[in-house]
Design a protein around this motif. Structure first.
Motif, PDB file in Angstrom:
ATOM      1  N   GLN A  21      40.807  11.371  63.991  1.00 15.15           N
ATOM      2  CA  GLN A  21      41.499  12.213  62.792  1.00 15.15           C
ATOM      3  C   GLN A  21      42.217  11.437  61.881  1.00 15.15           C
ATOM      4  N   TYR A  22      41.572  11.353  60.667  1.00 14.11           N
ATOM      5  CA  TYR A  22      42.474  10.803  59.513  1.00 14.11           C
ATOM      6  C   TYR A  22      43.239  11.811  58.653  1.00 14.11           C
ATOM      7  N   GLY A  23      42.906  12.925  58.844  1.00 12.33           N
ATOM      8  CA  GLY A  23      43.541  14.032  58.163  1.00 12.33           C
ATOM      9  C   GLY A  23      42.849  15.366  58.573  1.00 12.33           C
ATOM     10  N   PRO A  24      43.661  16.559  58.189  1.00  3.51           N
ATOM     11  CA  PRO A  24      42.943  17.729  58.552  1.00  3.51           C
ATOM     12  C   PRO A  24      41.460  18.106  58.476  1.00  3.51           C
ATOM     13  N   GLU A  25      41.119  17.524  57.402  1.00  3.78           N
ATOM     14  CA  GLU A  25      39.613  17.523  56.875  1.00  3.78           C
ATOM     15  C   GLU A  25      38.660  16.548  57.246  1.00  3.78           C
ATOM     16  N   GLU A  26      39.348  15.578  57.860  1.00  7.73           N
ATOM     17  CA  GLU A  26      38.445  14.388  58.065  1.00  7.73           C
ATOM     18  C   GLU A  26      38.569  13.874  59.579  1.00  7.73           C
ATOM     19  N   ILE A  27      37.725  14.476  60.369  1.00  6.44           N
ATOM     20  CA  ILE A  27      37.631  14.348  61.990  1.00  6.44           C
ATOM     21  C   ILE A  27      36.368  13.777  62.257  1.00  6.44           C
ATOM     22  N   TYR A  28      36.153  12.726  63.088  1.00  8.81           N
ATOM     23  CA  TYR A  28      34.803  12.211  63.518  1.00  8.81           C
ATOM     24  C   TYR A  28      34.704  11.984  65.116  1.00  8.81           C
ATOM     25  N   ALA A  29      33.716  12.556  65.433  1.00 11.41           N
ATOM     26  CA  ALA A  29      33.683  12.458  66.931  1.00 11.41           C
ATOM     27  C   ALA A  29      32.350  11.545  67.260  1.00 11.41           C
ATOM     28  N   LEU A  30      32.678  10.246  67.483  1.00  9.93           N
ATOM     29  CA  LEU A  30      31.724   8.985  67.538  1.00  9.93           C
ATOM     30  C   LEU A  30      31.260   8.806  68.900  1.00  9.93           C
ATOM     31  N   ALA A  31      30.096   8.855  69.045  1.00  7.14           N
ATOM     32  CA  ALA A  31      29.543   8.828  70.489  1.00  7.14           C
ATOM     33  C   ALA A  31      29.700   7.077  70.878  1.00  7.14           C
ATOM     34  N   ALA A  32      30.186   7.068  72.206  1.00  7.40           N
ATOM     35  CA  ALA A  32      30.319   5.625  72.755  1.00  7.40           C
ATOM     36  C   ALA A  32      28.998   4.925  72.475  1.00  7.40           C
ATOM     37  N   GLU A  33      27.856   5.377  72.732  1.00  3.35           N
ATOM     38  CA  GLU A  33      26.365   4.663  72.379  1.00  3.35           C
ATOM     39  C   GLU A  33      26.570   4.188  70.937  1.00  3.35           C
ATOM     40  N   TYR A  34      26.689   4.909  70.068  1.00  6.61           N
ATOM     41  CA  TYR A  34      26.776   4.539  68.603  1.00  6.61           C
ATOM     42  C   TYR A  34      27.886   3.426  68.284  1.00  6.61           C
ATOM     43  N   LEU A  35      29.293   3.672  68.729  1.00 10.58           N
ATOM     44  CA  LEU A  35      30.276   2.442  68.795  1.00 10.58           C
ATOM     45  C   LEU A  35      29.751   1.354  69.117  1.00 10.58           C
ATOM     46  N   ARG A  36      29.107   1.453  70.491  1.00 11.13           N
ATOM     47  CA  ARG A  36      28.510   0.078  71.156  1.00 11.13           C
ATOM     48  C   ARG A  36      27.411  -0.347  70.186  1.00 11.13           C
ATOM     49  N   VAL A  37      26.530   0.326  69.931  1.00 10.50           N
ATOM     50  CA  VAL A  37      25.461  -0.589  69.164  1.00 10.50           C
ATOM     51  C   VAL A  37      25.813  -1.042  67.795  1.00 10.50           C
ATOM     52  N   GLU A  38      26.959  -0.204  67.095  1.00 16.03           N
ATOM     53  CA  GLU A  38      27.387  -0.663  65.719  1.00 16.03           C
ATOM     54  C   GLU A  38      28.623  -1.572  65.860  1.00 16.03           C
ATOM     55  N   SER A  39      28.837  -2.166  67.084  1.00 17.27           N
ATOM     56  CA  SER A  39      30.092  -2.970  67.280  1.00 17.27           C
ATOM     57  C   SER A  39      30.073  -4.140  66.396  1.00 17.27           C
ATOM     58  N   LEU A  95      31.941   4.246  59.796  1.00 13.17           N
ATOM     59  CA  LEU A  95      31.178   4.842  60.850  1.00 13.17           C
ATOM     60  C   LEU A  95      30.885   6.314  60.929  1.00 13.17           C
ATOM     61  N   GLY A  96      32.151   6.799  60.746  1.00 14.73           N
ATOM     62  CA  GLY A  96      32.246   8.260  60.932  1.00 14.73           C
ATOM     63  C   GLY A  96      31.504   8.972  59.474  1.00 14.73           C
ATOM     64  N   ARG A  97      31.754   8.384  58.417  1.00 14.06           N
ATOM     65  CA  ARG A  97      31.204   8.744  57.048  1.00 14.06           C
ATOM     66  C   ARG A  97      29.664   8.546  57.215  1.00 14.06           C
ATOM     67  N   ASP A  98      29.061   7.597  57.661  1.00 12.34           N
ATOM     68  CA  ASP A  98      27.655   6.977  57.372  1.00 12.34           C
ATOM     69  C   ASP A  98      26.966   7.503  58.897  1.00 12.34           C
ATOM     70  N   LYS A 100      25.189   9.675  60.332  1.00 11.59           N
ATOM     71  CA  LYS A 100      23.754  10.096  60.129  1.00 11.59           C
ATOM     72  C   LYS A 100      22.890   9.011  59.816  1.00 11.59           C
ATOM     73  N   THR A 101      23.162   8.408  58.767  1.00 16.60           N
ATOM     74  CA  THR A 101      22.315   7.522  58.187  1.00 16.60           C
ATOM     75  C   THR A 101      22.174   6.157  58.977  1.00 16.60           C
ATOM     76  N   ARG A 102      23.230   5.552  59.703  1.00 17.79           N
ATOM     77  CA  ARG A 102      23.248   4.687  60.433  1.00 17.79           C
ATOM     78  C   ARG A 102      22.502   4.995  61.916  1.00 17.79           C
ATOM     79  N   TRP A 103      22.494   6.116  62.303  1.00 17.33           N
ATOM     80  CA  TRP A 103      21.964   6.433  63.439  1.00 17.33           C
ATOM     81  C   TRP A 103      20.550   6.498  63.407  1.00 17.33           C
ATOM     82  N   ALA A 104      20.336   7.054  62.142  1.00 13.84           N
ATOM     83  CA  ALA A 104      18.668   7.242  61.942  1.00 13.84           C
ATOM     84  C   ALA A 104      18.074   5.896  61.776  1.00 13.84           C
ATOM     85  N   ALA A 105      18.751   5.197  61.337  1.00 17.51           N
ATOM     86  CA  ALA A 105      18.231   3.721  60.919  1.00 17.51           C
ATOM     87  C   ALA A 105      18.287   2.869  62.444  1.00 17.51           C
TER      88      ALA A 105
END
Length: 117
Positions: A21-39, A95-98, A100-105
């Motif tokens: 959470q970066y602020g009240p309107e900016e919260i990201y839930a990032l999967a461990a798999e996504y974080l691992r493959v985007e290390s 990673l949070g903002r992008d 959908k795009t990164r995961w699709a790629a």
């Protein structure tokens, strides 16, 4: 980029999700798999352009530990023993903002290389 640390970081779902959470309107839930493959590690990103590696077989990976690095980054330790690469606050936000795009790629790369999650 901004370089401000998140207000809150939480590990959820037994290490399967990192909530940032970066602020009240900016919260990201990032999967461990996504974080691992985007290390950001050299193992994944390489040492220069064109050296990136498509990481496969990480569907069930979990995060086992989080360690702050100074005031600028987070070291994420995964249950597959991967622990290199520093996730800066800016990179995590990106990673949070992008996501959908990164995961699709990523899924397209897997399919093109005939690899599985």
């Amino acid at each position: 980029m901004n370089s401000e640390p998140p207000e809150e970081i939480r590990l959820k779902d037994h290490g399967r999700t990192l909530e940032i959470q970066y602020g009240p309107e900016e919260i990201y839930a990032l999967a461990a798999e996504y974080l691992r493959v985007e290390s950001p590690s050299a193992e994944v990103k390489g040492h220069g352009p064109g050296q990136e590696v498509t990481v496969a077989g990480k569907k069930n990976v979990r995060i086992v530990r989080l360690s702050p690095v100074g005031h600028y980054a987070l070291r994420i330790v995964f249950d597959d023993r991967h622990d290199t690469g520093l996730y800066t606050w800016d990179y995590l936000r990106e990673l949070g903002r992008d996501e959908k795009t990164r995961w699709a790629a990523y899924l397209e790369k897997l399919a093109a290389e005939k690899l599985t999650r």
